[in-house]
Design an enzyme around this catalytic site. Sequence first.
Site, mmCIF file in Angstrom:
data_model
loop_
_atom_site.group_PDB
_atom_site.id
_atom_site.type_symbol
_atom_site.label_atom_id
_atom_site.label_comp_id
_atom_site.label_asym_id
_atom_site.label_seq_id
_atom_site.Cartn_x
_atom_site.Cartn_y
_atom_site.Cartn_z
ATOM 1 N N CYS A 40 0.836 -1.216 0.000
ATOM 2 C CA CYS A 40 0.000 0.000 0.000
ATOM 3 C C CYS A 40 0.866 1.259 0.000
ATOM 4 C CB CYS A 40 -0.927 -0.045 1.222
ATOM 5 S SG CYS A 40 -1.842 1.469 1.559
ATOM 6 N N HIS A 41 0.240 2.382 -0.356
ATOM 7 C CA HIS A 41 0.960 3.662 -0.423
ATOM 8 C C HIS A 41 1.584 4.061 0.894
ATOM 9 C CE1 HIS A 41 -0.363 4.686 -4.440
ATOM 10 N NE2 HIS A 41 -1.416 3.965 -4.121
ATOM 11 N N THR A 42 0.920 3.733 1.989
ATOM 12 C CA THR A 42 1.431 4.150 3.298
ATOM 13 C C THR A 42 2.772 3.485 3.583
ATOM 14 O OG1 THR A 42 -0.865 4.282 3.948
ATOM 15 C CG2 THR A 42 0.737 4.470 5.697
ATOM 16 N N HIS A 62 0.994 -3.563 6.248
ATOM 17 C CA HIS A 62 -0.191 -3.415 7.109
ATOM 18 C C HIS A 62 -1.464 -3.918 6.421
ATOM 19 C CE1 HIS A 62 -0.206 0.137 4.580
ATOM 20 N NE2 HIS A 62 -1.508 0.201 4.793
ATOM 21 N N GLU A 63 -1.318 -4.552 5.242
ATOM 22 C CA GLU A 63 -2.522 -5.091 4.580
ATOM 23 C C GLU A 63 -2.491 -6.605 4.647
ATOM 24 O OE1 GLU A 63 -3.901 -1.786 1.259
ATOM 25 O OE2 GLU A 63 -3.567 -3.845 0.630
ATOM 26 N N CYS A 92 -10.963 -1.949 20.635
ATOM 27 C CA CYS A 92 -10.852 -2.582 21.953
ATOM 28 C C CYS A 92 -12.225 -2.894 22.537
ATOM 29 C CB CYS A 92 -10.049 -1.700 22.917
ATOM 30 S SG CYS A 92 -10.962 -0.272 23.549
ATOM 31 N N CYS A 95 -12.995 1.471 25.100
ATOM 32 C CA CYS A 95 -12.659 2.884 25.286
ATOM 33 C C CYS A 95 -13.876 3.750 24.920
ATOM 34 C CB CYS A 95 -11.433 3.263 24.458
ATOM 35 S SG CYS A 95 -11.759 3.392 22.694
ATOM 36 N N CYS A 98 -14.688 3.544 21.301
ATOM 37 C CA CYS A 98 -15.236 2.255 20.854
ATOM 38 C C CYS A 98 -16.702 2.085 21.268
ATOM 39 C CB CYS A 98 -14.407 1.096 21.403
ATOM 40 S SG CYS A 98 -12.951 0.733 20.391
ATOM 41 N N CYS A 106 -10.251 3.997 17.777
ATOM 42 C CA CYS A 106 -10.034 3.416 19.119
ATOM 43 C C CYS A 106 -8.848 4.100 19.794
ATOM 44 C CB CYS A 106 -9.768 1.917 18.948
ATOM 45 S SG CYS A 106 -9.281 1.063 20.447
ATOM 46 N N ARG A 110 -3.029 3.790 20.973
ATOM 47 C CA ARG A 110 -2.554 4.736 19.963
ATOM 48 C C ARG A 110 -1.117 5.205 20.173
ATOM 49 N NH1 ARG A 110 -5.934 7.000 16.418
ATOM 50 N NH2 ARG A 110 -5.014 9.071 16.248
ATOM 51 N N CYS A 169 -6.998 -2.611 4.563
ATOM 52 C CA CYS A 169 -6.737 -1.171 4.434
ATOM 53 C C CYS A 169 -7.611 -0.550 3.354
ATOM 54 C CB CYS A 169 -5.255 -0.908 4.185
ATOM 55 S SG CYS A 169 -4.880 0.838 4.015
ATOM 56 N N ARG A 362 -3.415 -3.389 -6.953
ATOM 57 C CA ARG A 362 -2.646 -3.876 -5.808
ATOM 58 C C ARG A 362 -1.759 -5.049 -6.191
ATOM 59 N NH1 ARG A 362 -3.415 0.093 -3.146
ATOM 60 N NH2 ARG A 362 -3.996 0.186 -0.936
HETATM 61 N N1 LIG Z 1 -8.179 7.440 5.332
HETATM 62 C C1 LIG Z 1 -7.614 6.261 5.400
HETATM 63 O O1 LIG Z 1 -7.754 5.527 6.387
HETATM 64 C C2 LIG Z 1 -6.810 5.776 4.233
HETATM 65 C C3 LIG Z 1 -6.531 4.405 4.067
HETATM 66 C C4 LIG Z 1 -5.851 4.007 2.904
HETATM 67 C C5 LIG Z 1 -5.427 4.939 1.977
HETATM 68 N N2 LIG Z 1 -5.692 6.260 2.189
HETATM 69 C C6 LIG Z 1 -5.318 7.304 1.224
HETATM 70 O O2 LIG Z 1 -6.304 7.307 0.193
HETATM 71 C C7 LIG Z 1 -5.736 7.804 -1.005
HETATM 72 C C8 LIG Z 1 -6.038 6.847 -2.150
HETATM 73 O O3 LIG Z 1 -5.391 5.593 -1.928
HETATM 74 P P1 LIG Z 1 -5.286 4.537 -3.126
HETATM 75 O O4 LIG Z 1 -4.591 3.353 -2.587
HETATM 76 O O5 LIG Z 1 -6.614 4.354 -3.766
HETATM 77 O O6 LIG Z 1 -4.307 5.364 -4.100
HETATM 78 P P2 LIG Z 1 -4.042 5.308 -5.675
HETATM 79 O O7 LIG Z 1 -2.820 6.135 -5.910
HETATM 80 O O8 LIG Z 1 -4.042 3.909 -6.164
HETATM 81 O O9 LIG Z 1 -5.282 6.047 -6.303
HETATM 82 C C9 LIG Z 1 -5.381 7.427 -6.389
HETATM 83 C C10 LIG Z 1 -6.082 7.758 -7.691
HETATM 84 O O10 LIG Z 1 -6.305 9.168 -7.745
HETATM 85 C C11 LIG Z 1 -6.210 9.556 -9.094
HETATM 86 N N3 LIG Z 1 -5.981 10.998 -9.198
HETATM 87 C C12 LIG Z 1 -4.830 11.674 -9.002
HETATM 88 N N4 LIG Z 1 -5.020 12.981 -9.248
HETATM 89 C C13 LIG Z 1 -6.310 13.130 -9.605
HETATM 90 C C14 LIG Z 1 -7.099 14.240 -10.005
HETATM 91 N N5 LIG Z 1 -6.573 15.479 -10.091
HETATM 92 N N6 LIG Z 1 -8.398 14.027 -10.285
HETATM 93 C C15 LIG Z 1 -8.922 12.785 -10.222
HETATM 94 N N7 LIG Z 1 -8.211 11.689 -9.859
HETATM 95 C C16 LIG Z 1 -6.924 11.867 -9.569
HETATM 96 C C17 LIG Z 1 -5.065 8.717 -9.643
HETATM 97 O O11 LIG Z 1 -5.135 8.611 -11.059
HETATM 98 C C18 LIG Z 1 -5.288 7.381 -8.945
HETATM 99 O O12 LIG Z 1 -6.037 6.481 -9.723
HETATM 100 C C19 LIG Z 1 -4.252 7.999 -0.715
HETATM 101 O O13 LIG Z 1 -4.038 9.357 -0.356
HETATM 102 C C20 LIG Z 1 -4.022 7.106 0.480
HETATM 103 O O14 LIG Z 1 -2.915 7.521 1.252
HETATM 104 C C21 LIG Z 1 -6.369 6.684 3.281
HETATM 105 ZN ZN LIG Z 2 -2.790 1.080 3.541
HETATM 106 ZN ZN LIG Z 3 -11.166 1.264 21.798
#
Ligand SMILES: NC(=O)c1ccc[n+]([C@@H]2O[C@H](COP(=O)([O-])OP(=O)(O)OC[C@H]3O[C@@H](n4cnc5c(N)ncnc54)[C@H](O)[C@@H]3O)[C@@H](O)[C@H]2O)c1
Ligand SMILES: [Zn+2]
Ligand SMILES: [Zn+2]
Length: 368
Positions: A40-42, A62-63, A92, A95, A98, A106, A110, A169, A362
Site C-alpha cells: 500500500c501507499h502508506t 499493514h494489509e 478494543c 474505550c 469504541c 479506538c 494509539r 486497508c 494492488r
Molecule cells: N483514510 C484512510 O484511512 C486511508 C486508508 C488508505 C489509503 N488512504 C489514502 O487514500 C488515497 C487513495 O489511496 P489509493 O490506494 O486508492 O491510491 P491510488 O494512488 O491507487 O489512487 C489514487 C487515484 O487518484 C487519481 N488521481 C490523481 N489525481 C487526480 C485528479 N486530479 N483528479 C482525479 N483523480 C486523480 C489517480 O489517477 C489514482 O487512480 C491515498 O491518499 C491514500 O494515502 C487513506
Molecule cells: Zn494502507
Molecule cells: Zn477502543
Amino acid sequence: MRMRAAVLEEFGQPLVVQELDLAEPKPGEVLVRVVACGVCHTDMYTASGVDPSGYAPTVLGHEGAGVVEAVGEGAGSLAVGDHVVTLFSTQCRECVHCVSPKTNICLAIRDQQGKGYLPDGTTRLSRDGEPIRHFMGTSTFAEYTVMPEIALAKVSPEAPLDRACLFACGLSTGLGAAMFTAKVEAGATCVVFGAGLVGLGAVAGCRLQGAERVVCVDLSEERLEMARHQGATDTLIGGADTVQAILDMTGGFGADYTIEATGNVAVMRQAVESARMGWGLATMCGVAGKGETLDIIPRLLISGRRVAGSSFGGVKGRDQVPLLVQRYLDGDIDVDAFLSHRITLDEVNEGFERMEAQDGIRSVIDFG
Ligand SMILES: NC(=O)c1ccc[n+]([C@@H]2O[C@H](COP(=O)([O-])OP(=O)(O)OC[C@H]3O[C@@H](n4cnc5c(N)ncnc54)[C@H](O)[C@@H]3O)[C@@H](O)[C@H]2O)c1
Ligand SMILES: [Zn+2]
Ligand SMILES: [Zn+2]
C-alpha cells in the site's frame, strides 16, 4: 522463533529481506502466520522518509491476512486456526470511542502503536538482540507477526486470504467511507474522486447503498473502466473544469455525496465544491502531504455543505471487517479485480515500483 521479513533499514533505500527473531505473544497478544499482504501507499510513503512520524529499522506492511498460530494469555476471542485480517485501526470495544457509534478511532493503544511498540511499550521483533519496531502495529511484510488481539478481525475461513488482505486497508476504507462515514442513501447521487483501491471501494460502497448515480473521476481511462465495472454510472477524466462538469450533470446543484480518494488537496477542494448546497456531504479519505491545507470558501458551508474525514472508512474493524468480507463471499463485491499482481516477499521492492508506475491496483505478497 526465526522468520523472514522485509526491513526498512534506511529511509529512501530499498527494503532488505532478512531473517529476524520474533518473540512469543505476551498476554493479550496473538501470533499470526501471514499468508498474504497487499503493498500500500502508506508503506511506500514511510519507506521514502517523507513521513515525519516514520521510524527505522522497522518491518513495514499493514494489509495482511493470515492464520492464528498461537494465542497469548487472555486473548480469548481468537483460537488457533482462526483466519484473521490485520487491523492498523484497532477496536478494543471498551474505550470511550469504541463504545460510541460516532467513531471507529479506538484510543486503546494509539501512543505505543504510533511509536512502533506493542501495547506494553516493547517489541517482539529483534535482530541479534537489537529491538526492531512494529510498523502500524502490524508489520505484515513478514512470515509471522505478533499483534494485539484487539488488532485482528476474525473472518470467514471461506475467504481466500489473498483477497481478504485487501480488506485490511484500502478496500475497507473506500467501502466504509460510503457505507459508514457518509452513510449514502438509496437513490442518492454520488461522486467519487480517484479510482485506486480506495476510490474503487467507494464506488462499490455507493452501489451497495443503492445510489442511483455514481460518478467516478480519475486521470486514467483504464481505471475509469474499472470504476464502471464496480458500479460507476458515469465517469469523467479529472481536470480544472471537473466541478463545472459535475454541476452541469446535476441540474446545477452538485451531488448529495462526494468522496475524495486521491490525497491531492486541490481535488479535496473540488469534492467540497461539487457537493450539493443544502445537504451535500464531502468525505475526505486521502492522506495529504505534510503541511498541505484544504482551502474551503466558508460560504459553501453556510449554504449547507458539510465536510467529513474518514479514517479506515469509519469501519469498526473487529465488528465490521468480517461483515464486509461476507459481502464479498456473497458475490456483492468483485474483489478479484483489485488483485493485479501476485509477488513473493523478495519482490516487495518491485511492488513499490509497480505502485509508483500505477501498474495495477494492488500487488499482493503471497507467502505460499
Ligand atoms: N483514510 C484512510 O484511512 C486511508 C486508508 C488508505 C489509503 N488512504 C489514502 O487514500 C488515497 C487513495 O489511496 P489509493 O490506494 O486508492 O491510491 P491510488 O494512488 O491507487 O489512487 C489514487 C487515484 O487518484 C487519481 N488521481 C490523481 N489525481 C487526480 C485528479 N486530479 N483528479 C482525479 N483523480 C486523480 C489517480 O489517477 C489514482 O487512480 C491515498 O491518499 C491514500 O494515502 C487513506
Ligand atoms: Zn494502507
Ligand atoms: Zn477502543
